[in-house]
Scaffold this motif. Structure first.
Motif, PDB file in Angstrom:
ATOM      1  N   ASP A 270      12.440 126.197  48.469  1.00  0.00           N
ATOM      2  CA  ASP A 270      11.100 126.233  47.870  1.00  0.00           C
ATOM      3  C   ASP A 270      10.024 126.056  48.934  1.00  0.00           C
ATOM      4  O   ASP A 270       8.959 126.677  48.858  1.00  0.00           O
ATOM      5  CB  ASP A 270      10.957 125.150  46.803  1.00  0.00           C
ATOM      6  N   ILE A 271      10.285 125.171  49.911  1.00  0.00           N
ATOM      7  CA  ILE A 271       9.306 124.960  50.978  1.00  0.00           C
ATOM      8  C   ILE A 271       9.145 126.219  51.806  1.00  0.00           C
ATOM      9  O   ILE A 271       8.018 126.642  52.122  1.00  0.00           O
ATOM     10  CB  ILE A 271       9.722 123.779  51.880  1.00  0.00           C
ATOM     11  N   THR A 322       2.123 138.997  58.296  1.00  0.00           N
ATOM     12  CA  THR A 322       3.113 139.655  57.442  1.00  0.00           C
ATOM     13  C   THR A 322       4.522 139.399  57.960  1.00  0.00           C
ATOM     14  O   THR A 322       5.438 139.114  57.190  1.00  0.00           O
ATOM     15  CB  THR A 322       2.845 141.173  57.379  1.00  0.00           C
ATOM     16  N   GLU A 323       4.692 139.495  59.270  1.00  0.00           N
ATOM     17  CA  GLU A 323       5.995 139.227  59.883  1.00  0.00           C
ATOM     18  C   GLU A 323       6.429 137.784  59.608  1.00  0.00           C
ATOM     19  O   GLU A 323       7.591 137.527  59.257  1.00  0.00           O
ATOM     20  CB  GLU A 323       5.925 139.463  61.397  1.00  0.00           C
ATOM     21  N   LEU A 324       5.498 136.852  59.774  1.00  0.00           N
ATOM     22  CA  LEU A 324       5.819 135.441  59.533  1.00  0.00           C
ATOM     23  C   LEU A 324       6.166 135.202  58.064  1.00  0.00           C
ATOM     24  O   LEU A 324       7.148 134.513  57.750  1.00  0.00           O
ATOM     25  CB  LEU A 324       4.639 134.560  59.946  1.00  0.00           C
ATOM     26  N   ALA A 325       5.363 135.773  57.169  1.00  0.00           N
ATOM     27  CA  ALA A 325       5.631 135.628  55.736  1.00  0.00           C
ATOM     28  C   ALA A 325       7.010 136.189  55.397  1.00  0.00           C
ATOM     29  O   ALA A 325       7.794 135.563  54.675  1.00  0.00           O
ATOM     30  CB  ALA A 325       4.549 136.333  54.922  1.00  0.00           C
ATOM     31  N   LEU A 326       7.309 137.371  55.925  1.00  0.00           N
ATOM     32  CA  LEU A 326       8.593 138.011  55.668  1.00  0.00           C
ATOM     33  C   LEU A 326       9.746 137.135  56.156  1.00  0.00           C
ATOM     34  O   LEU A 326      10.757 136.963  55.451  1.00  0.00           O
ATOM     35  CB  LEU A 326       8.633 139.382  56.353  1.00  0.00           C
ATOM     36  N   ASN A 327       9.598 136.561  57.328  1.00  0.00           N
ATOM     37  CA  ASN A 327      10.653 135.694  57.864  1.00  0.00           C
ATOM     38  C   ASN A 327      10.897 134.479  56.967  1.00  0.00           C
ATOM     39  O   ASN A 327      12.050 134.107  56.709  1.00  0.00           O
ATOM     40  CB  ASN A 327      10.288 135.225  59.277  1.00  0.00           C
ATOM     41  N   TYR A 328       9.810 133.864  56.502  1.00  0.00           N
ATOM     42  CA  TYR A 328       9.965 132.687  55.641  1.00  0.00           C
ATOM     43  C   TYR A 328      10.566 133.055  54.289  1.00  0.00           C
ATOM     44  O   TYR A 328      11.406 132.312  53.754  1.00  0.00           O
ATOM     45  CB  TYR A 328       8.626 131.967  55.460  1.00  0.00           C
ATOM     46  N   PHE A 329      10.172 134.191  53.743  1.00  0.00           N
ATOM     47  CA  PHE A 329      10.749 134.628  52.473  1.00  0.00           C
ATOM     48  C   PHE A 329      12.243 134.923  52.635  1.00  0.00           C
ATOM     49  O   PHE A 329      13.050 134.604  51.750  1.00  0.00           O
ATOM     50  CB  PHE A 329      10.020 135.869  51.939  1.00  0.00           C
ATOM     51  N   MET A 330      12.612 135.505  53.759  1.00  0.00           N
ATOM     52  CA  MET A 330      14.025 135.805  54.004  1.00  0.00           C
ATOM     53  C   MET A 330      14.825 134.521  54.225  1.00  0.00           C
ATOM     54  O   MET A 330      15.970 134.403  53.760  1.00  0.00           O
ATOM     55  CB  MET A 330      14.161 136.751  55.199  1.00  0.00           C
ATOM     56  N   ASP A 331      14.221 133.541  54.899  1.00  0.00           N
ATOM     57  CA  ASP A 331      14.877 132.241  55.048  1.00  0.00           C
ATOM     58  C   ASP A 331      15.098 131.588  53.684  1.00  0.00           C
ATOM     59  O   ASP A 331      16.164 131.015  53.414  1.00  0.00           O
ATOM     60  CB  ASP A 331      14.033 131.307  55.919  1.00  0.00           C
ATOM     61  N   ALA A 332      14.076 131.672  52.822  1.00  0.00           N
ATOM     62  CA  ALA A 332      14.190 131.118  51.472  1.00  0.00           C
ATOM     63  C   ALA A 332      15.320 131.796  50.712  1.00  0.00           C
ATOM     64  O   ALA A 332      16.127 131.144  50.032  1.00  0.00           O
ATOM     65  CB  ALA A 332      12.869 131.278  50.713  1.00  0.00           C
ATOM     66  N   SER A 333      15.398 133.107  50.848  1.00  0.00           N
ATOM     67  CA  SER A 333      16.435 133.877  50.157  1.00  0.00           C
ATOM     68  C   SER A 333      17.829 133.451  50.598  1.00  0.00           C
ATOM     69  O   SER A 333      18.750 133.341  49.780  1.00  0.00           O
ATOM     70  CB  SER A 333      16.231 135.367  50.421  1.00  0.00           C
ATOM     71  N   MET A 334      17.997 133.185  51.892  1.00  0.00           N
ATOM     72  CA  MET A 334      19.312 132.773  52.399  1.00  0.00           C
ATOM     73  C   MET A 334      19.695 131.377  51.908  1.00  0.00           C
ATOM     74  O   MET A 334      20.876 131.084  51.720  1.00  0.00           O
ATOM     75  CB  MET A 334      19.302 132.815  53.924  1.00  0.00           C
ATOM     76  N   LEU A 335      18.711 130.524  51.703  1.00  0.00           N
ATOM     77  CA  LEU A 335      18.993 129.158  51.267  1.00  0.00           C
ATOM     78  C   LEU A 335      19.163 129.035  49.757  1.00  0.00           C
ATOM     79  O   LEU A 335      19.785 128.073  49.285  1.00  0.00           O
ATOM     80  CB  LEU A 335      17.871 128.220  51.728  1.00  0.00           C
ATOM     81  N   GLU A 336      18.611 129.981  49.012  1.00  0.00           N
ATOM     82  CA  GLU A 336      18.705 129.927  47.548  1.00  0.00           C
ATOM     83  C   GLU A 336      20.143 130.150  47.087  1.00  0.00           C
ATOM     84  O   GLU A 336      20.826 131.057  47.564  1.00  0.00           O
ATOM     85  CB  GLU A 336      17.776 130.957  46.916  1.00  0.00           C
ATOM     86  N   GLU A 337      20.584 129.316  46.158  1.00  0.00           N
ATOM     87  CA  GLU A 337      21.959 129.409  45.678  1.00  0.00           C
ATOM     88  C   GLU A 337      22.162 130.562  44.710  1.00  0.00           C
ATOM     89  O   GLU A 337      23.273 131.061  44.553  1.00  0.00           O
ATOM     90  CB  GLU A 337      22.363 128.080  45.025  1.00  0.00           C
TER      91      GLU A 337
END
Length: 377
Positions: A270-271, A322-337
């Motif tokens: 979520d963070i 945009t690159e930074l946002a994309l990276n954080y969204f992808m990190d969130a996706s990897m951590l989401e169960e």
């Protein structure tokens, strides 16, 4: 002579009825029904009769008995609280006559080994129990989204004990009902009890934020952060500081608070998602500004060097965000169960924006600069 003696005896009897040793058949019947027969209903009937008798007018033990031995086991919290209030009042009468507080029949020993010997000492202990039960009921009702009954419960809690949690909770309930005026009244009462309460300060910030008074919101959030009781709450307040600083366009501070959040929440998707939203917001702001200048460039007969450079710089900033946002969204996706559609949509949106900036706007501006002999900064 006999009349004088009789009057003296009557006065002595009335005085003795006002002391702790005074009792009545009704009260003895009540205690027998409860303690020996386990008949709370019968005991309540006798005890209520005793409560109204002149003999017990300055005797706190009848009301205390009703509260602790009859209403407490039946979880009749309002009746219990009423009897404890009566016990406090009658203890005052007892003290005036006897010069001391009315003692308990049996001392009460708390978990910390504190020994309670008087009714006036015992009442706050039991009021705390009532309050805790009622407050927990309020929380349960909120979780069930039964806000009307929750408000009734918390209003009763206010009659039991003066606690800031009462006003913080009712403030939030009034906000949920859209009653901003009542919410602000409750918030003011909270501040009167504890001016530096973190929860009240954060709520005040939230209200100011909703009213688009971002500077005031930021001030409240800063105070809430300084008084945060634990790391979990500190993270919650820090997150609000990120958003308010985005609104104030203080992006450096917004990013600073974002990094603080991430340092203590490395595995929380979520963070990562929320930080991604911040950069997405920044990307959108840079993009909108760049696009306005871009339109001005392509629609103008005379090429404006400054406007072209401003647009080019803003698009590059938008691309970086945009690159930074994309990276954080992808990190969130990897951590989401489990799959999260919001995250998937955010990733897709950022990829599309990145493609448009890279493949359309930046090349177009570079061509305009080349055609017009303008050096891009």
């Amino acid at each position: 002579m006999y009349k004088i003696i009789l009057s003296s005896l009557l006065a002595l009897f009335i005085y003795s009825c006002a002391t702790s040793n005074a009792t009545t058949m009704e009260f003895r019947s009540a205690t027998t029904a409860v303690r020996s027969e386990r008949d709370l209903k019968k005991g309540e009937e006798y005890a209520l009769k005793a409560l109204d008798m002149e003999t017990h007018i300055n005797d706190a033990k009848v009301a205390y008995f009703l509260a602790i031995e009859i209403y407490k086991p039946r979880k009749k919290w309002e009746e219990m609280n009423e009897m404890l209030d009566i016990a406090l009042l009658r203890n005052e009468g007892f003290r005036k006559i006897n010069g001391k507080d009315q003692p308990l029949d049996r001392p009460l020993v708390l978990e910390d080994r504190t020994v309670i010997r008087t009714i006036i000492e015992a009442v706050p202990v039991y009021k705390e129990q009532i309050w805790m039960n009622v407050f927990n009921q309020t929380v349960d009702l909120v979780e069930q989204k039964n806000f009307e009954q929750a408000l009734e419960k918390i209003n009763f809690a206010k009659k039991v004990l003066k606690k800031i949690e009462n006003h913080n909770t009712s403030c939030l309930l009034y906000l949920d009902n859209g009653n901003l005026e009542k919410a602000k009244e409750e918030l003011q009462k909270a501040f009167e009890l504890e001016p530096n309460d973190s929860a009240a300060l954060k709520t005040a910030g939230d209200i100011a934020f909703q009213e688009s008074d971002f500077k005031t919101a930021n001030d409240y959030y800063q105070k809430a952060l300084s008084n945060a009781p634990n790391n979990s709450y500190k993270n919650e307040v820090t997150e609000t500081l990120v958003y308010v600083n985005v609104e104030l366009k203080d992006y450096d501070k917004a990013i600073q608070y974002s990094n603080e959040l991430l340092s203590s929440n490395m595995d929380n998707p979520d963070i990562y998602y929320n930080v991604g939203v911040i950069y997405q917001r920044l990307a959108t702001e840079f993009y909108d500004s760049a696009n306005e200048d871009y339109k001005a460039c392509i629609q103008s007969d005379d090429m404006m060097e400054e406007t072209l450079n401003t647009s080019y710089s803003s698009f590059n900033n938008a691309l970086e965000m945009t690159e930074l946002a994309l990276n954080y969204f992808m990190d969130a996706s990897m951590l989401e169960e489990t799959d999260n559609q919001s995250t998937k949509t955010a990733i897709s949106d950022m990829k599309r924006l990145r493609k448009n900036i890279r493949n359309i706007y930046i090349p177009s501006l570079e061509k305009l600069a080349l055609d017009n002999n303008i050096e891009l900064n």
